[in-house]
Design an enzyme around this catalytic site. Structure first.
Site, PDB file in Angstrom:
ATOM      1  N   TRP A 205      30.752  -1.396  89.029  1.00 18.82           N
ATOM      2  CA  TRP A 205      29.491  -1.945  88.547  1.00 18.82           C
ATOM      3  C   TRP A 205      28.521  -2.531  89.649  1.00 18.82           C
ATOM      4  O   TRP A 205      28.945  -3.589  90.195  1.00 18.82           O
ATOM      5  CB  TRP A 205      29.540  -2.516  87.123  1.00 18.82           C
ATOM      6  CG  TRP A 205      30.236  -3.633  87.170  1.00 18.82           C
ATOM      7  CD1 TRP A 205      30.342  -4.920  87.873  1.00 18.82           C
ATOM      8  CD2 TRP A 205      31.159  -4.313  85.990  1.00 18.82           C
ATOM      9  NE1 TRP A 205      30.959  -6.043  87.355  1.00 18.82           N
ATOM     10  CE2 TRP A 205      31.379  -5.513  86.468  1.00 18.82           C
ATOM     11  CE3 TRP A 205      31.721  -3.457  84.870  1.00 18.82           C
ATOM     12  CZ2 TRP A 205      32.661  -6.196  85.512  1.00 18.82           C
ATOM     13  CZ3 TRP A 205      32.574  -4.176  84.204  1.00 18.82           C
ATOM     14  CH2 TRP A 205      32.838  -5.550  84.220  1.00 18.82           C
ATOM     15  N   GLU A 252      24.274   1.026  74.044  1.00 11.90           N
ATOM     16  CA  GLU A 252      24.200   2.503  74.138  1.00 11.90           C
ATOM     17  C   GLU A 252      24.631   3.265  73.283  1.00 11.90           C
ATOM     18  O   GLU A 252      24.620   4.533  73.028  1.00 11.90           O
ATOM     19  CB  GLU A 252      24.797   2.992  75.652  1.00 11.90           C
ATOM     20  CG  GLU A 252      24.065   2.716  76.839  1.00 11.90           C
ATOM     21  CD  GLU A 252      23.971   1.158  77.391  1.00 11.90           C
ATOM     22  OE1 GLU A 252      24.775   0.513  76.741  1.00 11.90           O
ATOM     23  OE2 GLU A 252      23.101   0.743  78.153  1.00 11.90           O
ATOM     24  N   ASP A 301      30.311   9.967  97.178  1.00 10.11           N
ATOM     25  CA  ASP A 301      29.523   9.768  95.875  1.00 10.11           C
ATOM     26  C   ASP A 301      28.644  10.842  95.731  1.00 10.11           C
ATOM     27  O   ASP A 301      28.479  11.840  96.516  1.00 10.11           O
ATOM     28  CB  ASP A 301      28.454   8.265  96.200  1.00 10.11           C
ATOM     29  CG  ASP A 301      28.520   7.620  95.227  1.00 10.11           C
ATOM     30  OD1 ASP A 301      28.275   7.889  94.040  1.00 10.11           O
ATOM     31  OD2 ASP A 301      29.365   6.218  95.398  1.00 10.11           O
TER      32      ASP A 301
HETATM   33  C1  LIG Z   1      28.750  10.367  86.806  1.00  4.95           C
HETATM   34  C2  LIG Z   1      27.833   9.298  86.992  1.00  4.95           C
HETATM   35  C3  LIG Z   1      28.673   8.213  87.751  1.00  4.95           C
HETATM   36  C4  LIG Z   1      28.312   6.979  87.737  1.00  4.95           C
HETATM   37  N1  LIG Z   1      28.886   5.814  88.468  1.00  4.95           N
HETATM   38  C5  LIG Z   1      28.420   4.614  88.583  1.00  4.95           C
HETATM   39  C6  LIG Z   1      29.089   3.756  89.337  1.00  4.95           C
HETATM   40  O1  LIG Z   1      30.222   4.031  89.860  1.00  4.95           O
HETATM   41  N2  LIG Z   1      28.807   2.291  89.410  1.00  4.95           N
HETATM   42  C7  LIG Z   1      27.414   2.251  88.731  1.00  4.95           C
HETATM   43  O2  LIG Z   1      27.033   1.037  88.892  1.00  4.95           O
HETATM   44  N3  LIG Z   1      26.510   2.978  88.238  1.00  4.95           N
HETATM   45  C8  LIG Z   1      27.264   4.569  88.184  1.00  4.95           C
HETATM   46  N4  LIG Z   1      26.328   5.471  87.500  1.00  4.95           N
HETATM   47  C9  LIG Z   1      25.076   5.059  87.121  1.00  4.95           C
HETATM   48  C10 LIG Z   1      25.198   4.242  85.771  1.00  4.95           C
HETATM   49  O3  LIG Z   1      25.911   4.895  84.742  1.00  4.95           O
HETATM   50  C11 LIG Z   1      23.754   4.008  85.225  1.00  4.95           C
HETATM   51  O4  LIG Z   1      22.891   3.267  85.913  1.00  4.95           O
HETATM   52  C12 LIG Z   1      23.903   3.215  83.729  1.00  4.95           C
HETATM   53  O5  LIG Z   1      22.565   3.041  83.308  1.00  4.95           O
HETATM   54  C13 LIG Z   1      24.740   2.075  83.728  1.00  4.95           C
HETATM   55  O6  LIG Z   1      24.634   1.287  82.702  1.00  4.95           O
HETATM   56  P1  LIG Z   1      24.033   0.098  82.296  1.00  4.95           P
HETATM   57  O7  LIG Z   1      22.534   0.244  82.331  1.00  4.95           O
HETATM   58  O8  LIG Z   1      24.310  -0.383  81.016  1.00  4.95           O
HETATM   59  O9  LIG Z   1      24.173  -0.933  83.360  1.00  4.95           O
HETATM   60  C14 LIG Z   1      27.019   6.479  87.312  1.00  4.95           C
HETATM   61  C15 LIG Z   1      26.257   7.675  86.423  1.00  4.95           C
HETATM   62  C16 LIG Z   1      26.895   8.754  86.279  1.00  4.95           C
HETATM   63  C17 LIG Z   1      25.934   9.777  85.705  1.00  4.95           C
END
Ligand SMILES: Cc1cc2nc3c(=O)[nH]c(=O)nc-3n(C[C@H](O)[C@H](O)[C@H](O)COP(=O)(O)O)c2cc1C
Length: 505
Positions: A205, A252, A301
């Site tokens: 995260w 969510e 990535d």
């Molecule tokens: C396929 C995919 C993979 C993702 N991987 C990550 C990740 O590894 N780390 C991260 O911080 N955000 C990642 N994201 C973006 C987060 O899912 C996005 O910012 C989301 O809002 C995070 O949830 P939050 O707002 O509750 O923190 C990814 C998004 C997608 C579509």
């Protein structure tokens, strides 16, 4: 399965989980079953990558039925085009997401019974998941197989390695469930997890994300660990919702329930004080050890580059539960465009009314795949006064994860943002590079590799709107060329004949 086709991609169907969704995709010709034995080490990723970048008619969700060394089939490219993304969210087109939320935003504050009724329906849908039927909790499908204690391992789960220089195997399509340690409010985020060993994961995260804030709050409270659940599968809208940057504190799963039009059936975890969707395929329960940070990555990535190693916290597994004959959903990211573009596109459409609520001059927003979300945001506005494009640029830099946008380009409302050639023509012709550019320093996405420092660096705002005299433009602004309407009408009538000359049979 009873299916009623509606407008666009919308079909009325009771999709409750990933299995129902697969059935729907198959009936819509959107699923390909691959029964050739393939390895979870690079081979499934290569097939997925070719399919997601290949011709439209071959772009299908992929069910790999024979994965070497595992009995669990792997599912990729689930959301890899507009149709599948819309079907997952039960909308006729992704644009409908804007319309549905716009309708809601319009009734705020309610101005009569009609508005209250609309608002009440919305609230009923999103609040129902908080009151799951107790009888249901006893029979959660995701608890058909329960492994706790020494049995609780990742053995048999076909986690993928996508690129040759990846640091290992990564869970890539999870719903990571954590709680704010102060308020107990749930967050669900899509954060990849790297497999360290059969009982340990690393959770990626990033600093700006909600679960990273949970980590920080827990450290402030001197906690040593926080509970965490990694949910795989379940309702397709819930999978997507995990990737949506809702404001901090908003769950969510409520968003997924709103789209579903009813509650997500929830169940309690076996070893952690968390609730997860009962119809998930696999749930990995554990705790985050806040003192145990280890190097995560490298990982190929969605920017198209390898993200280098960085320290992230460990997740120690306390239980693994699953359905009988589970499915393992995954995504493969890399050089765009790939599946994640469509997950982001749905979010962009959902957020448009909210952006308009704060910045009413905004007409449309587009984040083209080449910009991998945070590198480029195109905005069209209805401009009335000098400096308005700058107001929009700075306003967007103040909104949630838009704050990480590296370039924001503002054009007038007549420009079709989906037509990148038209945008380029408009911007290149209408910008004075000395007057119309703002360059500032601020927060950047953790995946940005061009800034000298991680998460902080230069950002650009470009005002490509028509300039007003008060903006220092004293010369007349030229008129765009266009044909006289009467000539167009005449040629429209003659066009079929002209076509015959162009395409002789
Ligand atoms: C396929 C995919 C993979 C993702 N991987 C990550 C990740 O590894 N780390 C991260 O911080 N955000 C990642 N994201 C973006 C987060 O899912 C996005 O910012 C989301 O809002 C995070 O949830 P939050 O707002 O509750 O923190 C990814 C998004 C997608 C579509």
């Amino acid at each position: 399965m009873k299916k009623i086709p509606l407008e666009g991609y919308h079909v009325l169907i009771a999709v409750k989980d990933l299995r129902d969704f697969l059935q729907l995709l198959e009936s819509e010709g959107e699923l390909a079953r691959i029964d050739i034995p393939l390895s979870r080490d690079l081979e499934i990723a290569e097939v997925t990558s070719r399919v997601s970048k290949g011709p439209k008619e071959l772009n299908k969700a992929l069910l790999f039925e024979k994965v070497k060394g595992s009995n669990i089939p792997v599912l990729t490219n689930l959301f890899g085009n507009e149709k599948r993304m819309a079907l997952a969210l039960r909308v006729g087109s992704l644009q409908e997401l804007s319309q549905r939320l716009e309708a809601l935003v319009k009734v705020l504050p309610p101005r009569g019974f009609k508005d209250l009724f609309a608002l009440g329906g919305f609230l009923k849908n999103i609040l129902r998941p908080f009151f799951p039927k107790p009888s249901f909790l006893e029979k959660a499908p995701c608890h058909q197989i329960v492994k706790v204690g020494k049995e609780a391992t990742l053995e048999g789960i076909p986690v993928l390695r996508s690129w040759p220089k990846d640091g290992g195997y990564f869970i890539t399509l999870p719903q990571v469930v954590t709680l704010d340690p102060r308020t107990g409010r749930r967050n669900v985020g899509m954060y990849r997890l790297q497999v360290v060993d059969e009982r340990t994961l690393l959770v990626h995260w990033q600093r700006h994300k909600d679960a990273a804030r949970h980590q920080l709050e827990a450290q402030r409270l001197c906690l040593k660990e926080i509970p965490c659940a990694v949910v795989l599968g379940g309702d397709p809208a819930a999978i997507w919702a995990a990737s949506v940057p809702l404001p901090y504190g908003l769950d969510e799963y409520l968003l997924a329930a709103w789209l579903k039009g009813g509650p997500l059936e929830m169940t309690r975890c076996i070893t952690q004080p968390l609730e997860v969707p009962a119809r998930s395929e696999i749930v990995i329960e554990g705790f985050i050890d806040l003192k145990d940070l280890r190097p995560e990555g490298p990982f190929g990535d969605h920017t198209g580059y390898y993200t280098p190693q960085e320290l992230f916290p460990t997740l120690h597994i306390t239980a693994v539960t699953m359905r009988e004959e589970p499915l393992y959903p995954a995504t493969v990211v890399g050089i765009p465009p790939m599946e994640d573009y469509w997950l982001g596109k749905a979010t962009e459409r959902l957020f448009l009314p909210l952006i308009r609520f704060v910045l009413p001059e905004v007409v449309d927003v587009h984040m083209p795949p080449e910009g991998v979300f945070h590198n480029l945001v195109l905005v069209s506005i209805k401009k009335h006064y000098p400096g308005q494009a700058r107001k929009v640029i700075f306003g967007l830099w103040g909104l949630g994860l838009m704050s990480l946008a590296k370039a924001i380009v503002v054009v007038d409302d007549e420009v079709d943002l989906d037509n990148l050639s038209e945008v380029a023509w408009y911007v290149l012709g209408n910008v004075d590079w000395k007057r119309d550019v703002v360059i500032v320093e601020g927060p950047l996405d953790q995946l940005d590799h061009a800034s000298p420092e991680a998460c902080f660096g230069g950002k650009i705002g470009i005002d490509a709107t028509r300039k007003l005299p008060e903006e220092g433009h004293r010369r007349p602004w030229p008129e765009k060329v266009s044909m006289a309407p009467e000539v167009k009408d005449k040629i429209d009538v003659l066009w079929p004949e002209i076509l015959k000359a162009l395409k002789p049979s």
